[in-house]
Design an enzyme around this catalytic site. Structure first.
Site, PDB file in Angstrom:
ATOM      1  N   HIS A   1       7.497  24.872  26.806  1.00  0.00           N
ATOM      2  CA  HIS A   1       6.382  25.579  26.162  1.00  0.00           C
ATOM      3  C   HIS A   1       5.779  24.775  25.001  1.00  0.00           C
ATOM      4  CE1 HIS A   1       6.944  29.164  28.506  1.00  0.00           C
ATOM      5  NE2 HIS A   1       8.156  29.387  28.045  1.00  0.00           N
TER       6      HIS A   1
ATOM      7  N   ASP B   1      11.034  27.308  35.944  1.00  0.00           N
ATOM      8  CA  ASP B   1      11.363  28.355  34.967  1.00  0.00           C
ATOM      9  C   ASP B   1      10.522  29.602  35.281  1.00  0.00           C
ATOM     10  OD1 ASP B   1      12.548  28.431  31.834  1.00  0.00           O
ATOM     11  OD2 ASP B   1      10.827  29.760  32.168  1.00  0.00           O
TER      12      ASP B   1
ATOM     13  N   HIS C   1       8.858  31.291  33.319  1.00  0.00           N
ATOM     14  CA  HIS C   1       7.645  31.285  32.497  1.00  0.00           C
ATOM     15  C   HIS C   1       6.836  30.012  32.716  1.00  0.00           C
ATOM     16  CE1 HIS C   1      10.709  33.791  30.410  1.00  0.00           C
ATOM     17  NE2 HIS C   1       9.694  34.641  30.363  1.00  0.00           N
TER      18      HIS C   1
ATOM     19  N   ASP D   1      15.883  31.672  34.482  1.00  0.00           N
ATOM     20  CA  ASP D   1      15.489  33.041  34.128  1.00  0.00           C
ATOM     21  C   ASP D   1      14.758  33.719  35.289  1.00  0.00           C
ATOM     22  OD1 ASP D   1      13.508  31.172  33.729  1.00  0.00           O
ATOM     23  OD2 ASP D   1      13.095  31.744  31.658  1.00  0.00           O
TER      24      ASP D   1
END
Lengths: 363, 363
Positions: B179, B215, B217, B304
């Site tokens: 991120h 991931d 996200h 995740d």
């Protein structure tokens, strides 16, 4: 001077704000306004009224704020509580926002995402009563500006005798408004009352309207709203954004853009500035309003320039505020004064009414 | 497969994050990595080493992150504590940020302002150990990529026998990185380890490098870093940003810009997606990597996507992760796998090592 009092203000009562990295009790509290009201009872400067909401308020709001922003703010609390009934006891604060290289053209469905998209700080809790309180303030600003415009028209039609004072009004409301932009809240503000007043004066046929912002903090919302317009001059005297909130706007080189080029003036001053230097900046701002040929004035009146303000850094004393009122009145313009910041709660009433008394006496 | 372990990771240990409007204990905790390490002891997939910091680490960091961002992150904790000794017991979180129509060209002196300027959420506490931990991870990513590049060169020089596996490495580090953008932190990330690994592979002469982000996200930081470059393909499979963090990037229509047009692929999937549909997206991502003609691969490995993840919404099961490893190995590329998210702490180790085992067995 007519005083338009937002009786819904107390519905907005935030619990906590993020301040310097921690959650602290809100600085922007209902008592701020109550102190002004109490002082106005001790020292009346004009009739206090709580006006009904104008039938066309939504149309005026839409002249200043974007449709998707207004829709969000109106429904945000219900959305927040629908996510989790426990939220009813918890104010909503943004926690994620679109940084550089992020998109804002696609509106996320997620509530937290929209909170961040439509805001610029985590110091402005959105509560059950934020919308009705902010809307009530907008109603007061619109009504006050219309009253001033109407009185100005009437005086003009009657060829008012030389020496009679131009019409003026005071908008006694909170939450404040000058940090709220076209599509963002922040700095304790949701709807930009000063911008709404300026727009209503324009709508009423006054060709050139000036907004003079004397709050300690730069009026970034108002600047953003009018930045590309030549019909509304925006002037702000404030703590230097290099060190003072809202940090990311308010520098002296921001002079407007496009058609608005030359119609924004920022007068940043260093922390610690006292009244003599502050008043020199006020004179410069007043001169700019005169040179612009303003036909009406909106004053974004924050009294967080006070030496005792807990989150600000100028050194003005209570007695100085009377002089500010006289300096503003000397412009001789139809004027709407809008209550903005000021967080030394016990002194806010005295300082605000000193301005209003000075304004009424001066000119 | 060599494993590069960031022994400084535990120095980053946030206390609280803003999550859904309140301060909650951090999801991104040191135990996540310790569980992977423990599982690697039970099921070794290769030697675990803690490499020394490369002498030229700063030069590599400067290829991915801006100088003013690196300077800020390196010194942020000391600045924070210098403001108030009591801050030593309090993580720093941003609380004001530049929204639309704000400026980012002038760097404020105020610390809180710079925290907001260089971030996009209040979920990423900056602690005393954040910089050394993140720097230690960056060192591992750089060293791992260099090891893979060197082994690839050696194998090429020796005209490696058909059937021998390409070089691979695993970067076992936290805080995660995908991120983190050119000049912002957020999403628990400060330095973009996957981007650093990709850049090092490029520096080593591999002409086309692909980053495949699995991931839950969207890898918004990695996308932003390489968005205008044609030499690094970025592919991300993730929860639809309309409803899932990081919300403001990761849509299917983001295909790159300028020279990078066509070199970014987002594969957003709805909340609730199970492994069959997820694997179909992986196949699409793998095909894109093949079509690109990648000479090396970086995998941003978040687990995740696991059905038990507390802050995510896919339905993958532990056994599925072995298949992911085999599917990635089937690309037959020199590969650096970088540890990213995964917050079902007890299962993170099993899921990550399932990927690594599958990768080692597959291809």
């Amino acid at each position: 001077m007519q005083i338009f009092h937002n009786e819904q203000h107390h519905l907005h009562r935030g619990r906590h704000e993020m301040y310097r990295g921690r959650l602290v009790p809100c600085h922007e509290v209902p008592d701020r306004l109550e102190h002004v009201l109490a002082e106005l009872k001790r020292r009346p400067v004009g009739p206090v009224m709580a006006p009904p909401e104008p039938a066309d308020l939504d149309a005026v709001l839409a002249q200043i704020h974007s449709p998707r922003y207004l829709h969000f703010i109106e429904h945000a609390w219900d959305e927040w509580v629908a996510l989790d009934p426990a939220h009813a006891e918890l104010d909503a604060l943004p926690s994620v926002w679109p940084g550089r290289a992020f998109r804002t053209d696609v509106l996320p469905h997620n509530f937290a995402a929209r909170m961040g998209l439509f805001s610029f700080d985590a110091g402005t809790p959105l509560t059950a009563g934020s919308w009705p309180a902010a809307r009530g303030g907008a109603a007061c600003a619109v009504t006050a500006a219309r009253a001033v415009a109407a009185a100005t028209r009437a005086a003009s039609a009657a060829s008012a005798a030389a020496g009679s004072q131009p019409a003026s009004a005071f908008v006694l409301t909170r939450p404040p408004g000058h940090h709220a932009g076209p599509d963002f809240f922040g700095g304790y503000c949701f709807l930009n009352n000063a911008a709404l007043a300026a727009q209503v004066l324009r709508n009423a046929g006054l060709q050139r309207v000036a907004v003079l912002d004397v709050d300690y903090h730069h009026g970034n919302g108002t600047q953003s709203i009018f930045y590309e317009r030549a019909d509304v001059l925006t002037v702000s005297i404030h703590g230097d954004p290099l060190t003072e909130y809202p940090f990311f706007l308010g520098h002296a080189d921001e002079r407007g853009a496009g058609e608005g080029e030359g119609f924004n003036l920022n007068l940043p001053l260093p922390r610690g500035t006292g009244f003599a230097k502050w008043r020199a900046a006020l004179r410069q701002g007043v001169a700019e309003v005169q040179a612009f040929g303003a036909q009406a004035l909106v004053v974004a009146l924050g009294v967080d320039t006070f030496e005792g303000d807990p989150i600000s850094g100028f050194g003005l004393k209570s007695a100085d505020y009377g002089q500010i009122g006289r300096d503003l009145a000397a412009l001789g313009l139809p004027t709407v004064i809008v209550f903005e910041g000021g967080y030394a709660v016990a002194e806010v009433g005295v300082n605000v009414v000193n301005v209003l008394e000075g304004f009424s006496a001066g000119g």
